[in-house]
Motif scaffolding. Structure first.
Motif, PDB file in Angstrom:
ATOM      1  N   SER A 106       0.868  -1.143   0.310  1.00 28.14           N
ATOM      2  CA  SER A 106       0.201  -0.226   0.023  1.00 28.14           C
ATOM      3  C   SER A 106       1.046   1.246   0.017  1.00 28.14           C
ATOM      4  O   SER A 106       2.060   1.530  -0.108  1.00 28.14           O
ATOM      5  CB  SER A 106      -0.951  -0.380   1.545  1.00 28.14           C
ATOM      6  OG  SER A 106       0.304   0.204   3.143  1.00 28.14           O
ATOM      7  N   LEU A 162      -3.557   4.143   3.350  1.00 25.98           N
ATOM      8  CA  LEU A 162      -4.084   4.216   5.103  1.00 25.98           C
ATOM      9  C   LEU A 162      -5.793   4.649   4.869  1.00 25.98           C
ATOM     10  O   LEU A 162      -5.806   3.879   6.104  1.00 25.98           O
ATOM     11  CB  LEU A 162      -3.270   4.649   5.395  1.00 25.98           C
ATOM     12  CG  LEU A 162      -2.305   4.278   7.349  1.00 25.98           C
ATOM     13  CD1 LEU A 162      -2.474   3.032   7.073  1.00 25.98           C
ATOM     14  CD2 LEU A 162      -1.451   5.769   8.116  1.00 25.98           C
ATOM     15  N   PRO A 222      -9.546   1.059   4.652  1.00 22.05           N
ATOM     16  CA  PRO A 222      -9.303  -0.503   5.420  1.00 22.05           C
ATOM     17  C   PRO A 222      -9.765  -1.702   4.655  1.00 22.05           C
ATOM     18  O   PRO A 222      -9.331  -2.234   4.619  1.00 22.05           O
ATOM     19  CB  PRO A 222     -10.227   0.235   6.789  1.00 22.05           C
ATOM     20  CG  PRO A 222     -11.037   0.596   6.458  1.00 22.05           C
ATOM     21  CD  PRO A 222     -10.442   1.557   6.073  1.00 22.05           C
ATOM     22  N   TYR A 281      -6.951  -3.204   3.328  1.00 17.55           N
ATOM     23  CA  TYR A 281      -6.047  -4.346   3.948  1.00 17.55           C
ATOM     24  C   TYR A 281      -6.556  -5.456   3.760  1.00 17.55           C
ATOM     25  O   TYR A 281      -6.329  -6.164   3.782  1.00 17.55           O
ATOM     26  CB  TYR A 281      -5.861  -3.578   4.953  1.00 17.55           C
ATOM     27  CG  TYR A 281      -5.008  -1.811   4.372  1.00 17.55           C
ATOM     28  CD1 TYR A 281      -3.696  -2.514   4.585  1.00 17.55           C
ATOM     29  CD2 TYR A 281      -5.298  -1.198   4.059  1.00 17.55           C
ATOM     30  CE1 TYR A 281      -3.179  -1.164   4.772  1.00 17.55           C
ATOM     31  CE2 TYR A 281      -4.667  -0.531   4.108  1.00 17.55           C
ATOM     32  CZ  TYR A 281      -3.471   0.208   4.119  1.00 17.55           C
ATOM     33  OH  TYR A 281      -2.504   1.274   3.538  1.00 17.55           O
ATOM     34  N   ARG A 335      -4.746  -0.007  10.880  1.00 17.90           N
ATOM     35  CA  ARG A 335      -3.900  -1.592  10.418  1.00 17.90           C
ATOM     36  C   ARG A 335      -3.060  -2.785  10.886  1.00 17.90           C
ATOM     37  O   ARG A 335      -3.972  -3.758  10.672  1.00 17.90           O
ATOM     38  CB  ARG A 335      -3.412  -1.271   8.982  1.00 17.90           C
ATOM     39  CG  ARG A 335      -3.864   0.130   8.299  1.00 17.90           C
ATOM     40  CD  ARG A 335      -5.694   0.129   7.632  1.00 17.90           C
ATOM     41  NE  ARG A 335      -6.121   0.280   8.489  1.00 17.90           N
ATOM     42  CZ  ARG A 335      -7.034   1.108   9.149  1.00 17.90           C
ATOM     43  NH1 ARG A 335      -6.492   2.682   8.214  1.00 17.90           N
ATOM     44  NH2 ARG A 335      -8.521   1.366   9.864  1.00 17.90           N
ATOM     45  N   ASN A 365      -6.093  -5.874  10.980  1.00 18.59           N
ATOM     46  CA  ASN A 365      -5.195  -7.641  10.410  1.00 18.59           C
ATOM     47  C   ASN A 365      -4.523  -8.091  11.153  1.00 18.59           C
ATOM     48  O   ASN A 365      -4.338  -9.091  10.356  1.00 18.59           O
ATOM     49  CB  ASN A 365      -4.607  -6.500   9.282  1.00 18.59           C
ATOM     50  CG  ASN A 365      -5.700  -5.381   8.452  1.00 18.59           C
ATOM     51  OD1 ASN A 365      -6.625  -6.170   7.522  1.00 18.59           O
ATOM     52  ND2 ASN A 365      -5.603  -4.434   8.236  1.00 18.59           N
ATOM     53  N   VAL A 407       3.031  -4.490  10.248  1.00 16.16           N
ATOM     54  CA  VAL A 407       3.218  -2.826   9.979  1.00 16.16           C
ATOM     55  C   VAL A 407       4.280  -1.927   9.351  1.00 16.16           C
ATOM     56  O   VAL A 407       4.796  -2.031  10.912  1.00 16.16           O
ATOM     57  CB  VAL A 407       2.087  -1.629   9.853  1.00 16.16           C
ATOM     58  CG1 VAL A 407       2.175  -0.561   9.028  1.00 16.16           C
ATOM     59  CG2 VAL A 407       0.759  -2.951   9.734  1.00 16.16           C
TER      60      VAL A 407
END
Length: 265
Positions: A152, A157, A160, A163, A194, A198, A202
């Motif tokens: 990404s 960002l 969502p 993601y 995020r 998920n 990150v």
């Protein structure tokens, strides 16, 4: 475990200067044992105008910037995610803002064209990437030696659903050039969200400082674990953030809180 690194830059309009800086910082990251290195968005050039992007755009598969990324990945035996660079777009007078991935042999193994194009306007500053950039339309992941990685870029960002479309990833990357105005209130909280939702690491590589063009970017290059904890951060200026991906910890989080398995939509 796998060691990863994210590079923070304060890029200039001069590609050769930025390549020299990127080489030094990539070598530093590799010297610290990084297996995968992430560059920030627009690392080859942050210029004065959109027209400079057109001048610097490369045809996918060849060019000074792409040759450099392939060479430095192979030399250091690392996986390199090249932040973004401008590629020639099918649309006239526009470019693609693209993230290219190179394996440890210097082979290009993935390409992601930034989908969501930033727009923001106040009395003091205004941005509209759609004037000069063509948006991509494909969700992209790739398989690294340690697991799946989701690609990404920056403004993505805030969406969502992108993601979620990755599926289960071990790592999500976010090269960015967040503005100082939005970054100081939204950057970390969005990145941590995020990671938490998920259940993935990150890694976000940022532009961070006052550029010669007068633009100011937020910085705060960062590594966040799947529990949402910040493991390493660099607030501003050039530098390298490193950290380890602990896959036992990742598996334990998903076992104790199986939120990904509880999804209904």
């Amino acid at each position: 475990m796998t060691k990863v690194a994210a590079i923070q830059m304060v890029s200039t309009p001069v590609i050769e200067e930025n390549i020299k800086t990127a080489r030094r910082l990539i070598d530093e990251a590799a010297g610290k044992g990084a297996d995968l290195v992430l560059l920030p968005e627009y690392w080859p050039s942050i210029g004065h105008s959109d027209s400079e992007r057109l001048q610097h755009a490369e045809v996918f598969g060849s060019g000074l910037i792409q040759d450099f990324m392939a060479e430095v990945a192979q030399k250091n035996k690392i996986w390199l995610i090249g932040g973004t660079l401008s590629l020639v777009s099918p649309e006239p007078e526009k470019v693609l803002n693209s993230s290219l991935v190179y394996d440890a042999n210097g082979k290009n193994v993935a390409r992601y064209d930034k989908i969501h194009l930033f727009g923001f306007s106040t009395e003091r500053e205004s941005y509209d990437e759609s004037l000069a950039i063509s948006g991509g339309d494909e969700v992209v992941t790739f398989d690294a030696p340690f697991g799946k990685v989701g690609l990404s870029v920056c403004y993505d960002l805030r969406f969502p659903e992108l993601y979620r479309a990755f599926g289960e990833c071990a790592l999500i990357v976010v090269p960015a050039a967040f503005t100082y105005t939005t970054g100081k209130v939204h950057w970390e909280i969005l990145l941590r969200a995020r990671a938490i939702e998920n259940q993935a690491y990150v890694l976000a590589a940022a532009q961070g400082g006052r550029h010669v063009t007068g633009r100011r970017t937020w910085g705060h290059t960062i590594l966040i674990d799947p529990w949402g904890e910040v493991k390493a951060v660099l607030p501003e200026g050039e530098g390298v953030v490193t950290g380890e991906l602990d896959f036992d910890w990742l598996a334990l989080i998903r076992e104790k809180l199986p939120a990904l398995k509880h999804r209904k939509l």
